[in-house]
Scaffold this motif. Structure first.
Motif, PDB file in Angstrom:
ATOM      1  N   VAL A 232       0.858  -1.178   0.000  1.00  0.00           N
ATOM      2  CA  VAL A 232       0.000   0.000   0.000  1.00  0.00           C
ATOM      3  C   VAL A 232       0.898   1.233   0.000  1.00  0.00           C
ATOM      4  CG1 VAL A 232      -1.771   1.256   1.252  1.00  0.00           C
ATOM      5  CG2 VAL A 232      -1.783  -1.239   1.276  1.00  0.00           C
ATOM      6  N   ARG A 233       0.800   2.017  -1.045  1.00  0.00           N
ATOM      7  CA  ARG A 233       1.680   3.167  -1.192  1.00  0.00           C
ATOM      8  C   ARG A 233       0.870   4.445  -1.195  1.00  0.00           C
ATOM      9  NH1 ARG A 233       4.047  -0.172  -5.637  1.00  0.00           N
ATOM     10  NH2 ARG A 233       5.803  -1.299  -4.750  1.00  0.00           N
ATOM     11  N   GLY A 234       1.357   5.426  -0.473  1.00  0.00           N
ATOM     12  CA  GLY A 234       0.726   6.726  -0.471  1.00  0.00           C
ATOM     13  C   GLY A 234       1.185   7.544  -1.657  1.00  0.00           C
ATOM     14  N   ALA A 235       0.574   8.710  -1.824  1.00  0.00           N
ATOM     15  CA  ALA A 235       0.897   9.565  -2.964  1.00  0.00           C
ATOM     16  C   ALA A 235       2.364   9.981  -2.944  1.00  0.00           C
ATOM     17  CB  ALA A 235      -0.004  10.801  -2.955  1.00  0.00           C
ATOM     18  N   ALA A 236       2.893  10.288  -1.759  1.00  0.00           N
ATOM     19  CA  ALA A 236       4.285  10.742  -1.663  1.00  0.00           C
ATOM     20  C   ALA A 236       5.245   9.633  -2.096  1.00  0.00           C
ATOM     21  CB  ALA A 236       4.597  11.174  -0.236  1.00  0.00           C
ATOM     22  N   GLN A 237       4.957   8.396  -1.701  1.00  0.00           N
ATOM     23  CA  GLN A 237       5.841   7.299  -2.089  1.00  0.00           C
ATOM     24  C   GLN A 237       5.739   7.014  -3.581  1.00  0.00           C
ATOM     25  OE1 GLN A 237       5.183   3.446  -0.289  1.00  0.00           O
ATOM     26  NE2 GLN A 237       7.349   2.938  -0.372  1.00  0.00           N
TER      27      GLN A 237
END
Length: 325
Positions: A232-237
């Protein structure tokens, strides 16, 4: 397992350090115990934790370690244990002193809390989790000296210090006749080489060992960053992945040529850096931990190291040579 002295101390630690930040958060207690036992079996006796680890329950990770120690079998005696002080512990009894920092009040009070949770009367290494430039070094060193004289800590470490913070701290310690800092814990990896400018040269010059957090840069160097739908990756990653996509693709191809996994090569590269005592393994599962051990067996030839420098250019050397004539 390979061992090395921690900085200019006489204490030897394993060249891989087991990090425990995931324990109690992404790793349940039973799996944490399996990883800890496997680490000792592999010869990794250097274990790193912090009073603030545990997600919404600060101190939970230390409590898990305490329960593991209580199983006996020499677990505590075999372990070189490091924990940290600095952060907010969600303890209402801290009152107006609850904010992050390194006051003598906080060092004394939070050390007692860590020892209670860990179920031990001492830690081998007590680490300042961050620099606190608002507190005088006389106050900080006096608090650590008292803890050492009481037998509650063996050595003092730091984390996230700038090169000049290390120099000031050591100068103040020397003036007091104290050994000062023996280890700096710092973010350093193929994608983050800024420490080569100031921090690593300062540490080497001052006899401070370096342990490395985020050796895989939050998984970017682990081989799965470019695979769709993994984790699960956030926008920043996701944005960060796009910024370094070209480097990660080149790295993946090179690792395939070497016949090694990306995470193995990234860890092995750190073990080839003269300033580094030990990368910290932040494994969430036993499988991840066991895979990390391969890094000790991989010896990178000079041409392989040069290729990694080409893919992941550093800052150009030490300061000021990296940017001055």
């Amino acid at each position: 397992m390979e061992y090395a002295k921690l900085g200019r101390s006489g204490m030897r630690v394993s060249r891989l350090c087991l990090g425990t930040m995931n324990f109690g958060v992404d790793t349940e207690e039973r799996e944490a115990f399996r990883i800890l036992d496997a680490a000792l079996d592999a010869g990794i006796q250097f274990i790193d934790t912090a009073n603030g680890y545990g997600g919404e329950k600060s101190g939970l990770t230390e409590e898990i370690l305490g329960r593991w120690f209580r199983q006996g079998g020499g677990r505590r005696e075999k372990t070189v244990l490091a924990t940290k002080v600095y952060g907010y512990m969600r303890d209402p009894l801290d009152g107006p002193n609850r904010e992050a920092g390194l006051s003598a009040y906080k060092i004394r009070r939070h050390l007692e809390g860590s020892l209670r949770r860990l179920g031990t009367d001492h830690v081998e290494l007590y680490i300042m989790h961050h620099v606190d430039r608002s507190v005088l070094w006389d106050e900080i060193w006096e608090a650590f000296e008292a803890a050492r004289l009481q037998g509650k800590i063996g050595y003092v470490g730091s984390s996230n210090f700038a090169g000049w913070d290390l120099a000031v701290a050591q100068g103040e310690a020397k003036a007091r006749g104290s050994m000062g800092i023996v280890a700096e814990q710092h973010k350093y990896n193929l994608l983050c080489r800024l420490p080569e400018l100031e921090v690593l040269p300062a540490a080497q010059g001052l006899g401070i060992g370096v342990t490395v957090w985020a050796p895989l840069d939050a998984g970017l160097l682990g081989g799965n960053a470019l695979k769709p739908g993994v984790g699960v990756r956030g926008a920043a990653q996701r944005e960060r992945i796009e910024q370094v996509r070209g480097q990660l693709l080149a790295f993946s191809r090179f690792c395939a040529e070497l016949g090694e996994r990306e995470d193995t090569v990234a860890l092995a590269w750190l073990l080839h850096q003269p300033a580094v005592t030990a990368p910290i393994l932040g494994a969430r599962t036993l499988e991840q931990f066991e895979r990390s051990l391969r890094a000790l067996e991989v010896k990178l030839a000079p041409d392989a190291l040069a290729k990694l420098d080409e893919i992941f250019p550093g800052p150009g050397g030490e300061a000021p040579r990296a940017y001055a004539w």
